[in-house]
Scaffold this active site. Structure first.
Site, PDB file in Angstrom:
ATOM      1  CE  LYS A 284      -4.279  25.737  -5.387  1.00 14.28           C
ATOM      2  NZ  LYS A 284      -4.148  25.789  -3.919  1.00 14.28           N
TER       3      LYS A 284
ATOM      4  CG  ASN B  61      -7.082   0.572   2.270  1.00 16.06           C
ATOM      5  OD1 ASN B  61      -6.684   0.586   3.434  1.00 16.06           O
ATOM      6  ND2 ASN B  61      -6.440   1.199   1.315  1.00 16.06           N
ATOM      7  CG  ASP B  62      -3.762  -1.828   2.854  1.00 17.80           C
ATOM      8  OD1 ASP B  62      -3.898  -1.561   1.649  1.00 17.80           O
ATOM      9  OD2 ASP B  62      -3.395  -0.986   3.691  1.00 17.80           O
TER      10      ASP B  62
ATOM     11  CB  THR C  98      -2.065   3.378  -3.907  1.00 14.04           C
ATOM     12  OG1 THR C  98      -2.638   4.447  -3.171  1.00 14.04           O
ATOM     13  CG2 THR C  98      -1.727   3.856  -5.309  1.00 14.04           C
ATOM     14  N   GLY C  99      -5.203   3.179  -3.632  1.00 14.25           N
ATOM     15  CA  GLY C  99      -6.448   3.782  -4.059  1.00 14.25           C
ATOM     16  C   GLY C  99      -6.306   5.241  -4.426  1.00 14.25           C
TER      17      GLY C  99
ATOM     18  CE  LYS D 128      -4.969  -1.129  -2.096  1.00 12.97           C
ATOM     19  NZ  LYS D 128      -4.615  -0.531  -0.795  1.00 12.97           N
TER      20      LYS D 128
ATOM     21  CG  PHE E 113      -8.345  20.144  -9.193  1.00 15.31           C
ATOM     22  CD1 PHE E 113      -7.070  20.228  -9.717  1.00 15.31           C
ATOM     23  CD2 PHE E 113      -8.811  18.898  -8.789  1.00 15.31           C
ATOM     24  CE1 PHE E 113      -6.286  19.106  -9.839  1.00 15.31           C
ATOM     25  CE2 PHE E 113      -8.031  17.769  -8.907  1.00 15.31           C
ATOM     26  CZ  PHE E 113      -6.766  17.883  -9.437  1.00 15.31           C
TER      27      PHE E 113
ATOM     28  CG  ASP F   8      -1.830   1.147   1.310  1.00 17.10           C
ATOM     29  OD1 ASP F   8      -2.323   1.576   0.258  1.00 17.10           O
ATOM     30  OD2 ASP F   8      -2.066   1.641   2.423  1.00 17.10           O
ATOM     31  CE  LYS F   9      -0.253   7.308  -2.386  1.00 17.98           C
ATOM     32  NZ  LYS F   9      -0.152   8.311  -1.271  1.00 17.98           N
TER      33      LYS F   9
END
Length: 1285
Positions: A656, A928-929, A769-770, A905, A633, A494-495
């Protein structure tokens, strides 16, 4: 309010106007549930339809039932006439939670999939409780035994015990073998029980969390386990959502609710959910909540985290529901004082707690077995077959020998009158089977478990893996997988929270070509701290990374710097809350909060905002800017802008965004822009997250014309988004570049170095990763998973490569048919695999994993050629697509999958396991993992900020990702080495010591008479040879821990199964056979026709001599092959010899023989034999001959230079050393195209909330009523008037 469902009353839904009735579901035995009973046959007599008629379940010849809410013609039940109610869909009876009933909202799928679940809130429903444990009191014993007897060795031992129960062929009492097997089963069962108790404890902690549930007309504190579908719950700020809820209203304006989904998808930016307008306006009190009688019809429980489809029918109107109205279980409420939700998915029978989306993604507990376990199961079968063949051969030989003996010695015919040679052969077959069964000793498996346990303790006791900052040690939660830690080939990580710390810090910036920040030549002026850090609520912090920048801002003589800081304070969607002595910023994105804090620390303080204005303090002067428009954005625009009018009346546009979109919209390119691009290159090399900032002045006439078209575009019914994007694009032109910002997404300590070492150990790291692609790529560069000289393959390139691969190999056309797709116009040149990386999204992965969807697509997908010739073979083609993708991905050095769900995953892990047969490790820190951790061969949980869900389901728990270095490269490699040597030595000593029984049979008439004393057979594997082998399994090392990290290439030995495989087992078998032959026949040759000084030459002395020769040969072999000696290793070998002498004296004493001559059959045998010098010389001769082969092999290797695998890797690493691990890359760029390091974790839609005023809270006036509910006895949350729509 309707009858109580707690009393077993059947839920009445009413007819749909066509005379058909709702089938109320069966009770598991095909009988309808009537009046709360199962098959009693009694009709419901109190469930009238408002007209005095009884409710009939399919009677009167109708025979038709309403299924899944339809009336036989695909129309919703809610569209028909209700039974006496006069309203579509009818009123649903409420759940009785006290004296006043509450709403029961029943999804239409309940009556279709789970019949009993239609009785919402009834006693049959088990609430919202989750159960992740495997066993309970009733199922533990049968289920655990069932799992344990999946091991072939246990089946083998039971087979031998059954043979021992027959006295005709028994050599030992059956209970002597049952006891060690029982001990083995008990040890493993207790280990599984302890693990499951931990899961039960975790479940109990989660299920007993407090929550507020509407009971009657007031909210009461209850537990999560008590929540049922249809309940209304109240959540407070920072609380975790207990079930999947429909947001009804909140204390925020327009009933917004801000949630953090880091525990679900890994994203740290806040997301907003908004209630329906009708529920926001009507549900203004607890009384209105209690009277709410809407009906929600929604999709069946599923694992799709990002989608939801349903409708709310209330007061005769139907309202559409989507994912923006839903709060998922596991989310955390942020920046919202109170919110109220209706439970849609919770625990339903018979699988409690698994209807919510996060639990649907959590997967099941799987029993994990190592590669050595699977190999041992196969070897047990091989050894057993060899044993049967050997026993069969000896039994046949015994039959021939018995016939020959009877023919030659007819005077002994009376002894054989009740048996025949065939019967003797049959009995001898089973006798030999029992006699040789100790070749697979139970003691090996018991010692196995002890070694696993101690090696796990070594992991727990490793101080180098202790995280002192949080007092968290490493924990081996599973004790049976330690050897597989040395065979890992793929790591799935995971991140967020695993590689990163979830901390954003404003590190550097470039303003008008000048770089400010640490490492820019101003180190002597560097203020304490590492940068402008994200500030936590309630803390006041003014850390400035570069004093030079602060001094320049205070001088206020640089207009570009002034505009730069003004942009940071104006161009954002941050909300501010004034808590008297301090301002607390509530940002949707950690990046935005870091930028606003940086501006504040430099003197430009964001103070307040309204729907059309924003107030800031510029170096002590308060200025209010009129907000004319906010250009939102999104992931396609990669930028956001704000149009403001300053106090002087000048209109300015502040923008930006990503450098790739800002630089191409500049008015001109001058020296300052060139310097800024170089600064961006530098920031990218330092793996910082960059944004370009620019502005321009807008004339009044231009703005009026643009504003008119903008108002017209906002009310378009078609193509509104495209028209707005075109207008935004028109405004964001001819910009003046002000500079660039650089934000550091702080990695955990040692992550780049750890990944580099793992890569050198031939371990590939994949990031799942999500989060968004830009953020994931930035972290990939930061942790050195990606490098600048890598070729990045995105979805389009991956599709082209796979298509070209299949065309060239013609794998989809078995008969050579021409595929109907054309080859890509330009084929990418082949690149070395270690220079490639794949970056894909969850949607792309979903198409690979569900190829049926791919084959249905006719346009826009490069694999449409799959369905041209053989559409009927879509399933086989799907498997081929999967395999092709896995082959491509595994040939690359790195893979990054973005926007993936927890289930995806796990599917990625499953793909690699399925197609590559590789050993996988998954590491993560959040819920989530969990599915990924359960699916991988080894699951590692990070004890992080996202709770302990991942830790509870993991096999190993660490505090930092960097601890993987020691866990794999040191403990994993050592454990694999130790277990392999232990197995090799155990098999060797068993074959060497006990196969002499076979050779003795050739000289004992092929009878099953044992060669050795019974006590020697019993104690050989327990005391005489167990301890030296045990010391190897516990303490063996080939190189030190320091050298293991210095040369990670040594890890490849385990990946290649070099130390124990079929070849090694075969060599060990031959070695053991050779040792037993030498020990037996040298002794036989020495004892043949010889009588020593003490008349040695009898059977007992012969047995002792063979036994001692084999024992000493085994011990010397272990001594020669042991590489790491400790005091304990020396004591183990010494103890083996001392125990042999001690037990030989005790079991062969004359006194013991007198007491039990049938048990102690070798009186003084060892004393008589070993005091004869001739016997000692025979033992010495056998020892020397047995040792010569091993010594010869070692000598030849030393002379010829033949190196072991470890030595080859060691030498190769010395010849071609890798460059030192560095955080920053100094590799010159190989292309003219600069890599963008843009990353911005922001969600679309916040600008619209601000401009509409939905997210703004006006100052509360005296006597004003709150817009939303608040608990009784608590102060009202500050709120403004309820916005009108």
């Amino acid at each position: 309010m309707g009858p109580s469902l707690r009393d077993g009353t059947v839920l009445r839904v009413g007819t749909c106007g066509m005379g058909q009735f709702l089938r109320d579901g069966t009770c598991g035995m095909g009988q309808f549930l009537r009046d709360g009973t199962c098959g009693m046959g009694q009709f419901l007599r109190d469930g009238t339809c408002g007209m005095g008629q009884f409710l009939r379940d399919g009677t009167c010849g109708m025979g038709q039932f309403l299924r899944d809410g339809t009336c036989g013609m695909g129309q919703s039940c809610g569209m028909g006439q209700s039974c006496g109610a006069g309203q579509n869909g009818g009123s649903i009876p409420a759940v009785d939670r006290g004296e006043h009933p509450v709403l029961a909202v029943v999804p239409a799928w309940l009556s279709r999939t789970q019949p009993q679940a239609a009785h919402v809130g009834s006693s049959s429903c088990q609430g919202n409780a989750i159960r992740t444990a495997k066993y309970n009191l009733l199922t533990f014993l049968p289920l655990n035994l069932y799992e344990q007897f999946h091991r072939m060795a246990n089946v083998y031992f039971v087979f031998v015990i059954l043979l021992q129960t027959f006295p005709e062929i028994s050599t030992l009492p059956w209970y002597t073998l049952l006891f060690p097997l029982s001990c083995l089963l008990i040890i493993r069962g207790l280990r599984d029980l302890i693990d499951d108790i931990g899961r039960h404890r975790s479940d109990r902690n989660i299920n007993s969390r407090p929550c507020e549930i509407l009971a009657g007309r007031r909210f009461c504190w209850q537990e999560w386990r008590d929540i049922c579908v249809g309940d209304i719950v109240r959540l407070r700020k920072d609380s975790v959502v207990p079930a999947d809820l429909l947001l009804l209203c909140s204390s925020e304006p327009s009933s917004l609710c801000y949630v953090e989904t880091a525990d679900i998808d890994g994203e740290t930016n806040l997301k907003f959910r908004q209630a329906l307008l009708v529920t926001h306006q009507e549900l203004g009190s607890e009384e209105s909540m209690a009277a709410f009688d809407g009906r929600v019809t929604c999709e069946e429980p599923n694992s799709r985290m990002h989608t939801f489809t349903g409708t709310l029918r209330w007061r005769g109107h139907t309202h559409a529901l989507d994912g923006d109205r839903i709060l998922l279980r596991g989310c955390r409420v942020r920046n919202t004082a109170l919110c109220y939700g209706l439970v849609l998915y919770a625990g339903e029978c018979p699988w409690p707690g698994f209807d919510s989306k996060i639990m649907r993604n959590s997967g099941k507990i799987k029993r994990k077995k190592t590669k050595l376990d699977h190999l041992m199961d196969r070897l047990v079968i091989v050894i057993f077959l060899l044993l049967l063949l050997t026993s069969l051969g000896l039994a046949i030989a015994s039959g021939f020998w018995a016939r020959t003996f009877q023919e030659k010695h007819s005077y002994l015919a009376a002894l054989y009158q009740h048996t025949s040679p065939a019967q003797q052969a049959f009995l001898n077959f089973w006798g030999f089977t029992i006699l040789l069964s100790i070749i697979i000793p139970m003691s090996m498996y018991i010692t196995f478990e002890f070694i696993y346990l101690v090696n796990s303790c070594f992991i727990n006791w490793d101080l180098e893996m202790y995280y002192g900052a949080k007092d968290i040690p490493a924990e081996a939660r599973s004790t049976s997988l330690s050897d597989q830690l040395g065979q890992i080939q793929y790591i799935f990580s995971d991140k967020t929270g695993t590689l990163t710390q979830n901390i954003m810090s404003f590190k550097k910036c470039c303003i008008n070509g000048t770089i400010y920040g640490p490492g820019t030549g101003h180190e002597n002026k560097h203020a304490p701290g590492s940068g402008l850090s994200r500030e936590l609520p309630g803390e006041h912090k003014s850390d400035v990374g570069d004093v030079t920048l602060l001094e320049a801002a205070r001088r206020d003589n640089d207009p570009v710097l002034r505009e730069f800081l003004r942009l940071l304070a104006l161009c954002h969607t941050v909300m501010v809350e004034d808590r008297g002595d301090q301002l607390v910023y509530q940002a949707a994105s950690p990046d935005e909060e870091a930028l606003v804090l940086a501006a504040r620390n430099l003197g430009y303080v964001f103070l307040a905002r309204t729907q059309d204005s924003i107030t800031i303090r510029e170096l002590g002067r308060t200025r209010t800017y009129e907000v004319l428009a906010m250009l939102d954005f999104n992931s396609d625009r990669k930028r956001m802008s704000v149009l403001v009018r300053d106090p002087q009346g000048t209109i300015r546009l502040y923008t930006k965004g990503a450098d790739t979109v800002i630089l191409e919209r500049l008015r001109r390119r001058g020296p300052q822009e060139t310097l800024t691009e170089r600064a961006l290159d530098r920031f990218a090399e330092e793996t910082l997250r960059t944004l370009c900032v620019a502005s321009r002045e807008v004339s009044e006439a231009e703005f009026r014309a643009w504003s008119q078209r903008h108002r017209e575009a906002t009310v378009l019914l078609q193509d509104r988004a495209q028209e707005l994007d075109r207008l935004y694009e028109e405004m964001e032109q001819n910009l003046q570049l002000l500079g660039a910002t650089a934000i550091e997404d702080k990695l955990q300590d040692g992550v780049p170095e750890t990944i580099q070492l793992l890569k050198l150990g031939n371990i590939k790291v994949w990031v799942l990763t999500g989060d968004k692609q830009e953020t994931a790529m930035n972290i990939g560069y930061a942790c050195r998973l990606l490098t600048d000289d890598m070729e990045l393959l995105e979805e389009k390139e991956v599709s082209e490569i796979l298509q070209a691969y299949w065309e060239s190999n013609n794998n989809l056309s078995g008969s050579g048919d021409t595929l109907c797709s054309r080859r890509p116009s330009q084929q990418r040149p082949e690149t070395p695999c270690h220079k490639r990386a794949i970056i894909i999204s969850g949607d792309f992965l979903d198409k690979i994993l569900h190829t049926g969807e791919v084959l249905k697509e006719k346009k826009g997908w490069p694999w449409r050629w799959l369905c041209c010739d053989r559409a009927e073979a879509s399933q086989d083609q799907g498997g081929l697509v999967e395999k092709a993708f896995v082959d491509l991905a595994t040939s690359c050095q790195a893979v990054i999958c973005c926007r993936v769900t927890p289930k995806q995953k796990a599917l990625m892990v499953q793909l690699v396991k399925k197609h590559k047969k590789a050993v996988t490790l998954a590491i993560g820190d959040g819920a989530n993992d969990v599915n990924m951790i359960k699916t991988a061969d080894i699951g590692v949980g990070i004890s992080g900020l996202e709770g302990l869900q991942a830790v509870q389901c993991s096999d190993y728990a660490l505090a930092q990702f960097s601890f993987l270095q020691r866990l794999l490269l040191i403990h994993g490699r050592w454990n694999y080495l130790r277990i392999c040597k232990f197995l090799r030595f155990f098999f060797y000593k068993t074959f060497a010591g006990l196969l002499a029984q076979v050779w003795f049979a050739f000289h004992s008439g092929f009878t099953a008479q044992p060669l050795y004393e019974g006590w020697y057979l019993a104690l050989y594997n327990i005391f005489y040879t167990a301890y030296p082998v045990l010391s190897v399994g516990l303490l063996e090392q080939d190189v030190s821990a320091k050298k293991s990290l210095e040369f990670p290439e040594l890890y490849m030995v385990g990946q290649q199964d070099e130390l124990f495989n079929y070849r090694v087992f075969g060599v060990t078998l031959l070695h053991g056979v050779g040792t037993s032959l030498i020990s037996f026949y040298i002794t036989l040759w020495a004892f043949e026709d010889h009588v020593g000084t003490k008349a040695v030459g009898d059977y007992e002395s012969f047995s002792v001599t063979v036994a001692l020769s084999a024992l000493l040969s085994v011990l010397v072999e272990i001594v020669l092959d042991t590489q790491y000696w400790t005091v304990l290793s020396f004591l183990m070998v010494t103890a083996s010899l001392l125990l042999f002498c001690l037990f030989s004296f005790l079991t062969q004493s004359v006194d013991a023989y007198r007491i039990a001559p049938a048990i102690f059959r070798f009186p003084d045998a060892s004393w008589n034999a070993l005091t004869d010098p001739y016997v000692l010389l025979v033992v010495l001769l056998a020892l020397v001959v047995n040792t010569l082969p091993s010594l010869t092999v070692h000598a030849v290797r030393a002379i010829v230079g033949t190196a072991t695998t470890q030595q080859k890797i060691h030498l190769e690493a010395r010849r071609d050393p890798e460059p030192p691990v560095e955080l920053r890359s100094h590799v010159p760029r190989g292309s003219f195209r600069r890599r963008s390091s843009y990353a911005f974790s922001h969600q679309e839609g916040y600008a619209g909330l601000i401009t509409r005023g939905d997210s703004l809270r006006a100052r509360a006036t005296h006597g004003s009523a709150p817009c939303a509910l608040r608990p009784q006895g608590t102060p009202a949350v500050p709120s403004g008037r309820c916005p009108s729509v």
